[in-house]
Enzyme design. Structure first.
Site, PDB file in Angstrom:
ATOM      1  N   ILE A   1       0.840  -1.198   0.000  1.00 46.44           N
ATOM      2  CA  ILE A   1       0.000   0.000   0.000  1.00 46.44           C
ATOM      3  C   ILE A   1       0.877   1.251   0.000  1.00 46.44           C
ATOM      4  CG2 ILE A   1      -1.689   1.312   1.332  1.00 46.44           C
ATOM      5  CD1 ILE A   1      -2.830  -1.338   2.311  1.00 46.44           C
ATOM      6  N   CYS A   2       0.655   2.130  -0.974  1.00 46.74           N
ATOM      7  CA  CYS A   2       1.353   3.407  -1.108  1.00 46.74           C
ATOM      8  C   CYS A   2       2.867   3.159  -1.124  1.00 46.74           C
ATOM      9  CB  CYS A   2       0.916   4.357   0.003  1.00 46.74           C
ATOM     10  SG  CYS A   2       1.453   6.073  -0.246  1.00 46.74           S
ATOM     11  N   GLN A   3       3.621   3.779  -0.227  1.00 47.99           N
ATOM     12  CA  GLN A   3       5.063   3.538  -0.178  1.00 47.99           C
ATOM     13  C   GLN A   3       5.365   2.059   0.064  1.00 47.99           C
ATOM     14  OE1 GLN A   3       7.143   4.809   3.361  1.00 47.99           O
ATOM     15  NE2 GLN A   3       8.899   5.542   2.176  1.00 47.99           N
TER      16      GLN A   3
END
Length: 355
Positions: A147-149
């Site tokens: 998720i994301c980074q």
């Protein structure tokens, strides 16, 4: 007689009265309210190292999935956006679909973590977390949900250790950091990150939050608090609002060295798509990712613009690549009613169809 005023005094008095009543009810509600809890889906710690914990979640019925799913969240917020509250929980809904869900809780870095690098996080911590889950299930490879980074970390990890990942899912994950609409990238591209880190050491969470909030200053610093008045007399909605505020502002500091590397290599150098990225001396070639990939992005995402995520399909080596566009924003993809209805079943069905 015609009213010479540009407003109706009776309507104005009624609005003032309504506001006063809501404010009075809100003060009463706030006095009796404790700090809102997260969903607290039943879980047990199955691996700990330094600040991090790997949690294994328990659903209401045993999982039907044969391959465990490990969620890799970003470092910049706590992972509890995935389990915010009972009716807004990605974790709980994945469990309901039959998935066997694990989560890395990175914890809160302090001065002892100042020199942690991306190599430490990806080839060190993440690799050992994957091994812990593999060992528990006696399998060669597991499913990753980044998720994301954490999605960028998962891409790097899968490219380096492809034999340990069966299927890869990325959510709101930046891949091309130099798309024209990436405001955060434009801000950081001319940052003297060496001076920044050498001066501050670990990057304070308060500073990171301020940066994110000023990407949409009116919406995130004014409008939402003006809108708060409308729910002050509704204890449930008020609790939901405060729970979200708790998550936003209960953020970890960033380990200085890892932050320096991430800004230089990803935001400034765009090395992930340039094919020049190395982590701990190991080359990161997205073309080495040949396992199935599901890439989920949000169409109104102001932190990770859709084009920054869509770029993944042009660089991975798999022939089994699927994109899922979600109508919402960076946070809405976890907590909106539409997300709860659409995203977990889509993930489960995609995994199920791949064994």
């Amino acid at each position: 007689m015609n009213n010479p005023l540009p407003f109706d005094p009776a309507n104005l008095l009624a609005e003032i009265s309504t506001f006063q009543n809501k404010l009075a009810a809100g003060i009463s509600n706030l006095r009796g309210m404790t700090e809102p809890e997260y969903a607290n889906t039943p879980r047990e710690a199955v691996y700990r190292e330094d600040k991090l914990t790997v949690w294994h979640f328990k659903g209401e019925r045993p999982p039907t999935a044969k391959t465990p799913l490990l969620i890799v969240y970003a470092l910049v917020n706590t992972a509890w956006m995935t389990d915010l509250q009972a009716d807004r929980s990605l974790v709980r809904n994945l469990l309901a679909q039959g998935e066997d869900v694990y989560l890395i809780d990175w914890g809160y870095p302090d001065g002892a973590d100042r020199w942690l690098t991306l190599d430490d996080y990806i080839n060190g911590y993440l690799d050992r977390c994957v091994d812990a889950v593999r060992k528990r299930h006696d399998v060669d490879a597991i499913n990753l949900l980044g998720i994301c980074q954490g999605g960028a970390f998962s891409l790097c990890y899968t490219a380096i250790r492809p034999e340990k990942v069966k299927n890869l899912i990325t959510m709101v994950t930046p891949v091309d950091f130099h798309t024209p609409d990436n405001m955060l990238s434009h801000w950081t591209r001319n940052l003297d990150v060496d001076l920044f880190v050498d001066t501050l050491g670990n990057i304070p969470a308060e500073l990171m939050n301020w940066v994110y909030l000023t990407l949409k200053p009116v919406r995130l610093n004014q409008q939402k608090y003006v809108g708060l008045v409308d729910i002050l007399d509704n204890p449930k909605e008020l609790e939901n609002f405060l729970r979200m505020e708790r998550w936003i502002f209960d953020s970890p500091d960033q380990a200085g060295e890892a932050f320096r590397e991430f800004i230089k290599d990803f935001y400034q150098g765009n090395k992930l798509v340039a094919g020049t990225l190395t982590i701990g001396g190991k080359p990161v070639d997205l073309g080495m990712i040949t396992q199935p990939v599901l890439n989920i992005f949000a169409e109104q995402d102001h932190l990770v613009p859709p084009d920054a995520s869509r770029a993944l399909g042009r660089h991975v080596g798999t022939t089994d690549y699927t994109q899922l566009a979600f109508k919402g924003g960076h946070i809405g993809i976890y907590v909106s009613g539409r997300a709860q209805r659409d995203v977990p079943p889509a993930i489960h069905e995609w995994l199920r169809s791949r064994g």
